[in-house]
Design a protein around this motif. Structure first.
Motif, PDB file in Angstrom:
ATOM      1  N   GLU A  35     -42.580  49.906  -1.983  1.00 21.63           N
ATOM      2  CA  GLU A  35     -43.100  48.554  -1.738  1.00 21.63           C
ATOM      3  C   GLU A  35     -42.517  47.574  -2.756  1.00 21.63           C
ATOM      4  OE1 GLU A  35     -45.374  48.159   0.755  1.00 21.63           O
ATOM      5  OE2 GLU A  35     -46.024  50.218   1.108  1.00 21.63           O
ATOM      6  N   ARG A 115     -51.489  51.798  -0.975  1.00 24.68           N
ATOM      7  CA  ARG A 115     -50.629  52.855  -0.451  1.00 24.68           C
ATOM      8  C   ARG A 115     -49.187  52.428  -0.714  1.00 24.68           C
ATOM      9  NH1 ARG A 115     -49.163  51.133   5.013  1.00 24.68           N
ATOM     10  NH2 ARG A 115     -47.607  49.595   4.435  1.00 24.68           N
ATOM     11  N   HIS A 164     -52.078  39.854   3.811  1.00 20.83           N
ATOM     12  CA  HIS A 164     -51.163  40.937   3.468  1.00 20.83           C
ATOM     13  C   HIS A 164     -50.824  40.782   1.989  1.00 20.83           C
ATOM     14  CE1 HIS A 164     -47.044  43.080   4.331  1.00 20.83           C
ATOM     15  NE2 HIS A 164     -47.839  43.793   3.566  1.00 20.83           N
ATOM     16  N   HIS A 166     -49.766  42.720  -1.882  1.00 23.76           N
ATOM     17  CA  HIS A 166     -49.294  43.843  -2.682  1.00 23.76           C
ATOM     18  C   HIS A 166     -49.838  43.666  -4.103  1.00 23.76           C
ATOM     19  CE1 HIS A 166     -45.709  45.195   0.054  1.00 23.76           C
ATOM     20  NE2 HIS A 166     -46.866  45.145   0.688  1.00 23.76           N
ATOM     21  N   HIS A 177     -49.039  48.523  -1.574  1.00 25.84           N
ATOM     22  CA  HIS A 177     -49.588  47.717  -0.481  1.00 25.84           C
ATOM     23  C   HIS A 177     -51.117  47.830  -0.558  1.00 25.84           C
ATOM     24  CE1 HIS A 177     -49.919  46.408   3.814  1.00 25.84           C
ATOM     25  NE2 HIS A 177     -50.913  47.286   3.834  1.00 25.84           N
ATOM     26  N   GLU A 224     -50.649  49.155   8.703  1.00 20.43           N
ATOM     27  CA  GLU A 224     -50.837  48.342   7.501  1.00 20.43           C
ATOM     28  C   GLU A 224     -52.273  48.360   7.004  1.00 20.43           C
ATOM     29  OE1 GLU A 224     -48.009  48.125   6.434  1.00 20.43           O
ATOM     30  OE2 GLU A 224     -47.152  46.168   6.717  1.00 20.43           O
TER      31      GLU A 224
HETATM   32 ZN   LIG Z   1     -47.382  45.634   2.608  1.00 17.65          ZN
END
Ligand SMILES: [Zn+2]
Length: 229
Positions: A35, A115, A164, A166, A177, A224
């Motif tokens: 990521e 993750r 979304h 991180h 993530h 996701e």
């Molecule tokens: Zn992501």
């Protein structure tokens, strides 16, 4: 994002080129090898072994979203808030559901569940398959930074609709993530990019992929971890 769901994991842009389009954002790497998180012009590569490294200029990405982060709204959180609570709070502050927002949170987290996708081999599985056995980490009592976006429903497929994010910790010893979190206290900054520039990957994988007939929203929800949940 639709191509990523289809297993198009070949990198199509270098980090050097990506950094010309922004100093803040997220993404993944060639062959889904971890990521990406970026803020303050620093780009980090987070892998499933828990490692956090500054990216190399020539590393490639098949999917990333970046912007020059310009916070327009900043506020402080001084009581514990779950992901759901915080998203609801932010939703209430936004002037419209139909714009793109860049979000940054710096603070003390009671818990961050992340993750990190793992490097894939050809023939590439779909993203739903690839993330089935994803390593999930739970970081407890951790300070760090979350960077990401809240995108409108119509952006589903180009990117991920909804939130979304991180994460990387301040010690640079873990992240990924974001699946869930509880923020104890910290600062939230929201920027409102006015434009979307979309770069099409001209890789064989992308050019030849069949991107029709996919349940984009359903697969993103699974792969996701419910970005807009
Ligand atoms: Zn992501």
């Amino acid at each position: 994002m639709s191509a990523l769901l289809d297993g198009v994991y070949e990198g199509s842009m270098t980090m050097k080129e990506l950094a010309r389009h922004g100093d803040f954002g997220l993404g993944t790497f060639d062959e889904l090898d971890g990521e990406l998180i970026a803020f303050d012009g620093e780009f980090y590569h987070l892998r499933h072994d828990g490692s956090v490294n500054p990216v190399h200029a020539e590393e490639m990405t098949p999917f990333a979203s970046v912007t020059y982060f310009q916070p327009e709204t900043t506020f402080t959180i001084d009581r514990p808030m779950s992901r759901t609570d915080l998203e609801a709070l932010i939703d209430g502050l936004l002037p419209s559901e139909n714009l793109f927002y860049a979000l940054r949170m710096d603070g003390q987290f009671e818990q961050v569940v992340t993750r990190t996708v793992t490097k894939q081999k050809r023939p590439y599985p779909t993203l739903v398959e690839a993330t089935k056995s994803q390593p999930v980490f739970t970081l407890n009592q951790v300070e760090g930074t979350m960077a990401g976006f809240r995108m409108p429903a119509f952006a589903q497929g180009l990117s991920v609709a909804g939130y979304h994010l991180h994460f990387v910790d301040d010690d640079r010893t873990g992240g990924g993530h974001v699946l869930d979190f509880t923020l104890l206290g910290g600062t939230v900054q929201i920027g409102q990019p006015a434009e979307l520039h979309l770069h099409f990957p001209e890789t064989a994988g992308f050019m030849n992929a069949d991107l029709t007939g996919r349940d984009v929203a359903g697969e993103i929800e699974i792969a996701e971890g419910g970005a807009s949940r």
